[in-house]
Design an enzyme around this catalytic site. Structure first.
Site, PDB file in Angstrom:
ATOM      1  N   ARG B  51       0.859  -1.178   0.000  1.00 42.36           N
ATOM      2  CA  ARG B  51       0.000   0.000   0.000  1.00 42.36           C
ATOM      3  C   ARG B  51       0.896   1.228   0.000  1.00 42.36           C
ATOM      4  NH1 ARG B  51       2.512   2.180   3.532  1.00 42.36           N
ATOM      5  NH2 ARG B  51       0.930   3.785   3.689  1.00 42.36           N
ATOM      6  N   GLY B  52       0.278   2.391  -0.209  1.00 40.16           N
ATOM      7  CA  GLY B  52       1.047   3.628  -0.305  1.00 40.16           C
ATOM      8  C   GLY B  52       1.205   3.998  -1.775  1.00 40.16           C
ATOM      9  N   ALA B  53       1.124   5.305  -2.035  1.00 39.28           N
ATOM     10  CA  ALA B  53       1.020   5.797  -3.411  1.00 39.28           C
ATOM     11  C   ALA B  53       2.072   5.185  -4.341  1.00 39.28           C
ATOM     12  CB  ALA B  53       1.140   7.320  -3.398  1.00 39.28           C
ATOM     13  N   ARG B  91      -7.617  -0.469  -6.504  1.00 35.07           N
ATOM     14  CA  ARG B  91      -7.652   0.676  -5.583  1.00 35.07           C
ATOM     15  C   ARG B  91      -8.080   1.914  -6.373  1.00 35.07           C
ATOM     16  NH1 ARG B  91      -4.679   0.531  -0.884  1.00 35.07           N
ATOM     17  NH2 ARG B  91      -6.187   2.120  -0.270  1.00 35.07           N
ATOM     18  N   ASP B 240      -2.501  10.528  -2.272  1.00 32.31           N
ATOM     19  CA  ASP B 240      -2.856   9.452  -3.196  1.00 32.31           C
ATOM     20  C   ASP B 240      -3.297   9.984  -4.548  1.00 32.31           C
ATOM     21  OD1 ASP B 240      -3.414   8.516  -0.260  1.00 32.31           O
ATOM     22  OD2 ASP B 240      -2.925   6.752  -1.457  1.00 32.31           O
ATOM     23  N   LYS B 251      -5.028   9.916   2.965  1.00 32.69           N
ATOM     24  CA  LYS B 251      -5.665   9.046   3.960  1.00 32.69           C
ATOM     25  C   LYS B 251      -6.693   9.795   4.801  1.00 32.69           C
ATOM     26  CE  LYS B 251      -4.965   5.624   4.475  1.00 32.69           C
ATOM     27  NZ  LYS B 251      -5.777   4.594   3.781  1.00 32.69           N
TER      28      LYS B 251
END
Lengths: 365, 365
Positions: B51-53, B91, B240, B251
C-alpha cells in the site's frame, strides 16, 4: 434507560455499597460492580469502571458519603478530609467530581461541627442522593431544551459518549436525540469511535442499539469529511469542564470536530448540566488536562473471535505514545451550550446567565 | 532503507515474480511475499499487502509487466487488456496505479502492434523497472527539497504512512525528515496512529524505529491539540491523488489535520512525486473516494499478549460503520507541494509548473 427491558441508572446506592454499571465490559457484557467503601469507589472512578461527567460526579458524591459513613468518631474530620483528597485525585479534569465532593462536604459541615455524627451521615447520604437525582433531572431537561434544536430527519454527529452511561440517566449530548425521537422525529447519529478507549464505538453505539436509534460508527478522522460533504446537520457533544468564558474541555478529538463543523457551517452544540461549569476557571488554558497511560494508545481492547476480552498491541515495542484524555474547544467555535435551564451562548454572559439560573433554582428548593 | 542492517526496496522483480514486503504483518514480522503472476499482484494491491502511493504504482507497473509476460501470442491484446482492467480495479483512488499501468501499456504498444511480442515483453519489464527507479529517485529528491523546509530541532506531525514503505524507497512525507537527519539536524516526529488500519502506529512508527528517529504516537483526535499548544512546527503528509487545482486526496483524517494546522498558523505541506498528480481531475470533487469494508472500523488488528496476530471487535454486534479510505484537503489549506522538481504552490499554476518540469525531464531522458 432500559437495558434488556429493565430500567437502570448508571450509579446507585444499595445500603452502603455503591453499585456501578461496569463500563469497561460494555458492549460485550452488562455487569454491575459493587464498591463497598469510598476506596473502592475511588478506584472505580480512576480505572474508568464509571466514566462520563455526571456519572463521575454522582459516584464522587456517593463515594464522599461512603467516606462519611466510614469515618470513626474519634478521627472524623481527618478521615473525611483524606477520603475527599483520595476521590479528588482520581480524575483531574472532571468538574462534576469536584462539584459533588464539595457539595457533600458542605452538607455535613454544620452537624459534624457540633459533634452530631449521625446527623452528618444522614446529611451526606441525602446530599449525594440529591446530586444524583438532580443530575438525572437536569439531563432530562437538557433533552427537552435540546430537542427543539433537532429537526425531523436530523443527522447528528457526536464524539465520545455523553449518553446516559456518562450521567445518572438520559445523558447530555444524546438526551436531545432521545427526546426528539420520543417526540416522533427521525434522527440518525454519526458516532465517532473516539480513540483511545473507543467510548463511541463501545458505549454510544451500544446505547443507540438499546434505544433502537439508527447510527453508523466512523473513525475519528472521518467525521470531518462527512461534515464537508453535507451529510451532517449538527454536532452535539458533552463536556467535562466549562470555563467561565465558555471554553469547553471534552474528550480528546472534540476540538478538531469543532473546527470541521465551523468550516462546513454546521452548528456545534455542547450539552452539559450547570454542574459542569467551573466559575473559578477563567478560560480553557486554566483547565488541567489529564494525561493517561500511553498503553491506552499503544494497545486496543476488544473481544477476539473466540469471545475473549483481550488487548492487542498496534505499535512496535520501542515506540511510545502521548495520551491526553481531553482537549479544549475555544468558545468561539461553540454555537450554544444546552443546559437544564435552556440554551445559553458560550460567552461570559451566557455562562453567568446559566449560573444565576442555577442559583435561583437552588434558593427555591 | 535498511531493515536489520540490509538495504531493501518495498517492491522488486525477481525473474517474473514480484517480491513485496508484506505490510500487513508489520511491525510484528518482516516477511517478503512473492506474487507469481499479475493476478497475485492485483490481489496483493487490493488486500493491502502493498500500500502507499508509490509502492502501489510500482507494483501496478510490475503487475502490468507480468501480464504482458503471461499473455499468449494468439490472444495477446485481449489478455493484456484484461490484466490492465484487473489491476485498475484494485484501488480506485490511487493515481500512481493508473499512471504506471498507462505507462507500461504505452511502452508495449509499438512493438506489439507489429507482432513483436518478445520486444513488447522486454519493453514492459524495462518500463516497469524504470517507473520503480524513477519513484525511488523522485522520493530522494523530494527529501532534498523538503529538508530545506525542516529547521534544526523541528517537531514534524505526519498522518498515515508516507515513508519508504509507501514508495519504492525513501518515501514522500518522511523523505524530508530522513534527509534533514542525514544533514545533521535534530527532528522529532508526531505520528498520528491513523485509524482504521493504524498505518501510523504500525508502519510509520516502525520505520522511525528502524531509522532511530525520536517520535511519539498520538490518537488521530489528539494532534490538533498539540498544534494548538505550540508543540508542532510543521505538518507533512503524502497524497494518493492531487487534482489540477491543487486539491489533495490523502488518507482519511488528513483534512481535519489541515484545518487544525491552519488554525494554529502551522505550515501544512504535501509531499508527492509528480506521478501522483492527475491532470485530468479538475478538483477534489472529481476524485473517486474508495470506501472499504466496514469491518476495518469495527475491528482492530494487532498482536495479543501471547504474540498472536488477532483482531478484536470494538463495537456491538448490531452496529455498522462507514469506512471511506481517503478525504480531500482543499488546496487553500496546503502551504506547498514538495515534488521531485521543487516546492510548488497548491494552485493551478503550481500544478502546471510541476507537470511541465516533468515533461521537460521526460524529453531529456
Amino acid at each position: 434507560v432500559n437495558v434488556e427491558g429493565r430500567h437502570h441508572r448508571t450509579v446507585w446506592l444499595e445500603g452502603s455499597d455503591l453499585c456501578l454499571i461496569d463500563q469497561r465490559l460494555l458492549p460485550y457484557r452488562f455487569e454491575v460492580l459493587r464498591a463497598a467503601d469510598h476506596r473502592a469507589t475511588a478506584e472505580a472512578i480512576a480505572d474508568m469502571t464509571v466514566r462520563g461527567a455526571g456519572a463521575i460526579g454522582a459516584a464522587g458524591g456517593f463515594g464522599m458519603a461512603q467516606g462519611v459513613l466510614e469515618a470513626p468518631e474519634d478521627a472524623f474530620e481527618a478521615y473525611v478530609a483524606d477520603a475527599a483528597a483520595r476521590l479528588r485525585a482520581t480524575r483531574p479534569t472532571a468538574q462534576n467530581l469536584f462539584y459533588a465532593i464539595d457539595r457533600v462536604l458542605a452538607a455535613i459541615t454544620p452537624p459534624a461541627s457540633v459533634g452530631d455524627f449521625a446527623g452528618a451521615r444522614v446529611a451526606a447520604v441525602q446530599e449525594a442522593q440529591h446530586i444524583a437525582d438532580q443530575d438525572a433531572e437536569a439531563c432530562r431537561r437538557i433533552g427537552e431544551h435540546g430537542a427543539m434544536l433537532v429537526p425531523d430527519g436530523a443527522r447528528v454527529s457526536t464524539h465520545c459518549n455523553a449518553g446516559w452511561l456518562a450521567f445518572v440517566d438520559w445523558g447530555s449530548a444524546l438526551s436531545p436525540v432521545y427526546a426528539a425521537i420520543r417526540q416522533g422525529k427521525a434522527v440518525f447519529v454519526w458516532v465517532d469511535e473516539t480513540r483511545p478507549r473507543s467510548q463511541g464505538s463501545k458505549l454510544t453505539a451500544w446505547e443507540l442499539v438499546q434505544e433502537g436509534v439508527p447510527h453508523r460508527v466512523l473513525c475519528d478522522g472521518a467525521s470531518a469529511s462527512y461534515m464537508a460533504r453535507g451529510e451532517v446537520d449538527m454536532v452535539i457533544v458533552g463536556s467535562d469542564r466549562i470555563a467561565a468564558n465558555g471554553d469547553v474541555a471534552n474528550k480528546i478529538g472534540t476540538y478538531p470536530a469543532a473546527l470541521a463543523a465551523r468550516e462546513a457551517g454546521i452548528p456545534f452544540y455542547v450539552a452539559a448540566p450547570t454542574s459542569t461549569i467551573d466559575p473559578d476557571c477563567p478560560s480553557g488554558d486554566a483547565i488541567p488536562i489529564e494525561e493517561r497511560d500511553p498503553d491506552e494508545v499503544l494497545y486496543v481492547w476488544g473481544r477476539d473471535d473466540d469471545g475473549r476480552l483481550t488487548r492487542v498491541r498496534i505499535a512496535p515495542a520501542p515506540s511510545g505514545a502521548r495520551n491526553p484524555a481531553f482537549d479544549v474547544t475555544p468558545a468561539k467555535l461553540v454555537r450554544g451550550i444546552i443546559t437544564e435551564f435552556g440554551v445559553v451562548s458560550a460567552t461570559p454572559e451566557g455562562i453567568a446567565r446559566a449560573l444565576s439560573a442555577r442559583d435561583a433554582a437552588w434558593h427555591r428548593r
